[in-house]
Design a protein around this motif. Structure first.
Motif, PDB file in Angstrom:
ATOM      1  N   VAL A   1       0.794  -1.407   0.313  1.00 23.67           N
ATOM      2  CA  VAL A   1      -0.137   0.096   0.243  1.00 23.67           C
ATOM      3  C   VAL A   1       1.200   1.217  -0.054  1.00 23.67           C
ATOM      4  O   VAL A   1       0.381   2.037  -0.789  1.00 23.67           O
ATOM      5  CB  VAL A   1      -0.855  -0.204   1.177  1.00 23.67           C
ATOM      6  CG1 VAL A   1      -1.636   0.860   0.910  1.00 23.67           C
ATOM      7  CG2 VAL A   1      -2.219  -0.991   1.294  1.00 23.67           C
ATOM      8  N   ASP A   2       1.941   1.186   0.162  1.00 24.35           N
ATOM      9  CA  ASP A   2       2.867   2.175   0.674  1.00 24.35           C
ATOM     10  C   ASP A   2       3.415   2.811  -0.628  1.00 24.35           C
ATOM     11  O   ASP A   2       3.649   3.847  -1.095  1.00 24.35           O
ATOM     12  CB  ASP A   2       4.252   1.956   1.020  1.00 24.35           C
ATOM     13  CG  ASP A   2       4.162   1.679   2.067  1.00 24.35           C
ATOM     14  OD1 ASP A   2       3.318   2.461   3.315  1.00 24.35           O
ATOM     15  OD2 ASP A   2       5.094   1.561   3.436  1.00 24.35           O
ATOM     16  N   VAL A   3       3.414   1.945  -2.064  1.00 27.19           N
ATOM     17  CA  VAL A   3       3.741   1.934  -3.161  1.00 27.19           C
ATOM     18  C   VAL A   3       2.744   2.704  -3.884  1.00 27.19           C
ATOM     19  O   VAL A   3       2.775   3.478  -4.183  1.00 27.19           O
ATOM     20  CB  VAL A   3       4.502   0.350  -4.507  1.00 27.19           C
ATOM     21  CG1 VAL A   3       4.452   0.471  -5.086  1.00 27.19           C
ATOM     22  CG2 VAL A   3       5.403  -0.204  -3.302  1.00 27.19           C
ATOM     23  N   ILE A   4       1.576   1.983  -4.017  1.00 22.67           N
ATOM     24  CA  ILE A   4       0.478   2.952  -4.316  1.00 22.67           C
ATOM     25  C   ILE A   4       0.150   4.609  -3.682  1.00 22.67           C
ATOM     26  O   ILE A   4      -0.034   4.774  -4.825  1.00 22.67           O
ATOM     27  CB  ILE A   4      -0.128   2.055  -4.204  1.00 22.67           C
ATOM     28  CG1 ILE A   4      -1.515   1.844  -5.536  1.00 22.67           C
ATOM     29  CG2 ILE A   4      -1.792   2.226  -2.987  1.00 22.67           C
ATOM     30  CD1 ILE A   4      -2.494   1.005  -5.678  1.00 22.67           C
ATOM     31  N   ASP A   5       0.246   4.449  -2.741  1.00 23.68           N
ATOM     32  CA  ASP A   5       0.309   5.548  -1.925  1.00 23.68           C
ATOM     33  C   ASP A   5       1.348   6.680  -2.461  1.00 23.68           C
ATOM     34  O   ASP A   5       0.349   7.789  -2.903  1.00 23.68           O
ATOM     35  CB  ASP A   5       0.685   5.579  -0.611  1.00 23.68           C
ATOM     36  CG  ASP A   5      -0.343   6.828   0.411  1.00 23.68           C
ATOM     37  OD1 ASP A   5      -0.467   7.427  -0.377  1.00 23.68           O
ATOM     38  OD2 ASP A   5      -0.247   6.306   1.587  1.00 23.68           O
ATOM     39  N   SER A   6       1.773   6.288  -2.144  1.00 25.47           N
ATOM     40  CA  SER A   6       3.567   7.072  -3.122  1.00 25.47           C
ATOM     41  C   SER A   6       3.479   7.183  -4.164  1.00 25.47           C
ATOM     42  O   SER A   6       3.996   8.526  -5.556  1.00 25.47           O
ATOM     43  CB  SER A   6       4.458   6.751  -3.061  1.00 25.47           C
ATOM     44  OG  SER A   6       5.183   5.459  -4.046  1.00 25.47           O
ATOM     45  N   ALA A   7       2.417   6.329  -5.761  1.00 23.12           N
ATOM     46  CA  ALA A   7       2.769   6.178  -6.862  1.00 23.12           C
ATOM     47  C   ALA A   7       0.850   7.239  -7.497  1.00 23.12           C
ATOM     48  O   ALA A   7       0.646   7.919  -8.514  1.00 23.12           O
ATOM     49  CB  ALA A   7       1.786   5.013  -7.646  1.00 23.12           C
ATOM     50  N   ILE A   8       0.478   7.947  -6.728  1.00 25.07           N
ATOM     51  CA  ILE A   8      -1.086   8.524  -6.829  1.00 25.07           C
ATOM     52  C   ILE A   8      -0.921   9.542  -7.222  1.00 25.07           C
ATOM     53  O   ILE A   8      -0.401  10.711  -6.513  1.00 25.07           O
ATOM     54  CB  ILE A   8      -2.240   8.370  -5.218  1.00 25.07           C
ATOM     55  CG1 ILE A   8      -2.526   6.849  -5.098  1.00 25.07           C
ATOM     56  CG2 ILE A   8      -3.276   8.692  -5.983  1.00 25.07           C
ATOM     57  CD1 ILE A   8      -3.229   6.562  -4.052  1.00 25.07           C
TER      58      ILE A   8
END
Length: 270
Positions: free
Chosen positions: A162-169
């Motif tokens: 979820v960290d990865v998707i959070d930073s990519a939004i």
């Protein structure tokens, strides 16, 4: 004078074992007997709220629940829908398309059901569905319709996923939707104006209660807006630093009957 108290559930009303202690229960019920309106205000769907609402005696008189992070306001004793905000088919598609390239799974949340847009129901998905008493099944993305009444989409997985998707939004997506990291394993995406703060304001207006007469208690980032709009925003000592930065008061933790402490200190003595 406090006339209404909005209380988050996870990390606030209940301890880490998801139990509402006897002290917290008795203090809330005392507030109800004194005529203070108690509102459970949470990211959970109604099915995940019902056990705690029943334990408190909701439904015996005019009680309200704010569910789905503010997308749904429900009167507990009559099941009357006061307010509901759902996503359009195009919005669901946009959110799903963005999430397809990441390892975190995508869950659609309706009023009574979870839908996985993956080929399977992952362990993380099943765990969350079980926690909030929701049925879950796999759904073909092409089968999504607006008639399903979908209120939010979850990106769900291990915290690092979820960290990865959070930073990519992208910024535009954050501008177009209400996006919040409500748990370390969970990112929630909703209609732009759906949050606990707007829902709490709508409910207070519906009941003729001024926001200055509202206390809100929470611990997480999805509580930010309701702490901000309440006349008295109280944050648990286990709350996030960001949330504490806007608090009017800090109470004890959810392991120390913090909700009971706050009501006794700031609602009963007002």
């Amino acid at each position: 004078m406090i006339k209404m108290i909005a209380i988050d559930i996870d990390g606030t009303l209940v301890n880490e074992q998801k139990v509402m202690t006897q002290k917290v229960k008795e203090t809330i019920q005392q507030a109800m007997r004194q005529g203070i309106k108690i509102v459970l205000c949470t990211g959970r769907p109604p099915a995940g709220i019902k056990p705690y609402a029943d334990e408190l005696g909701f439904g015996e008189h005019e009680d309200y629940i704010i569910a789905q992070n503010g997308a749904y306001i429900l009167r507990a004793d009559t099941d009357e829908t006061v307010y509901k905000k759902t996503l359009t088919r195009a919005e669901v598609q946009e959110i799903y398309d963005f999430g397809k390239g990441f390892s975190a799974g995508t869950l659609l949340v309706g009023e009574h059901h979870y839908y996985s847009l993956e080929d399977e129901v992952t362990e993380s998905m099943q765990k969350d569905a079980t926690l909030v008493n929701m049925d879950i099944s796999v759904l073909d993305p092409n089968a999504v319709t607006e008639e399903m009444g979908l209120m939010k989409i979850l990106y769900i997985g291990e915290p690092n996923e979820v960290d990865v998707i959070d930073s990519a939004i992208p910024d535009k997506m954050r501008d177009d939707f209400y996006i919040v990291r409500s748990q370390d394993f969970l990112m929630e995406v909703m209609e732009k104006n759906s949050n606990k703060g707007t829902a709490l304001t709508k409910l207070a207006d519906h009941l003729g209660i001024a926001m200055e007469e509202v206390m809100a208690l929470g611990d997480g980032e999805n509580d930010y807006e309701m702490i901000q709009v309440a006349g008295l925003g109280v944050v648990m000592s286990n709350g996030t630093d960001n949330l504490k930065s806007i608090a009017n008061e800090i109470t004890l933790s959810n392991e120390e009957d913090g909700v009971a402490h706050a009501i006794e200190k700031w609602a009963f003595q007002s």
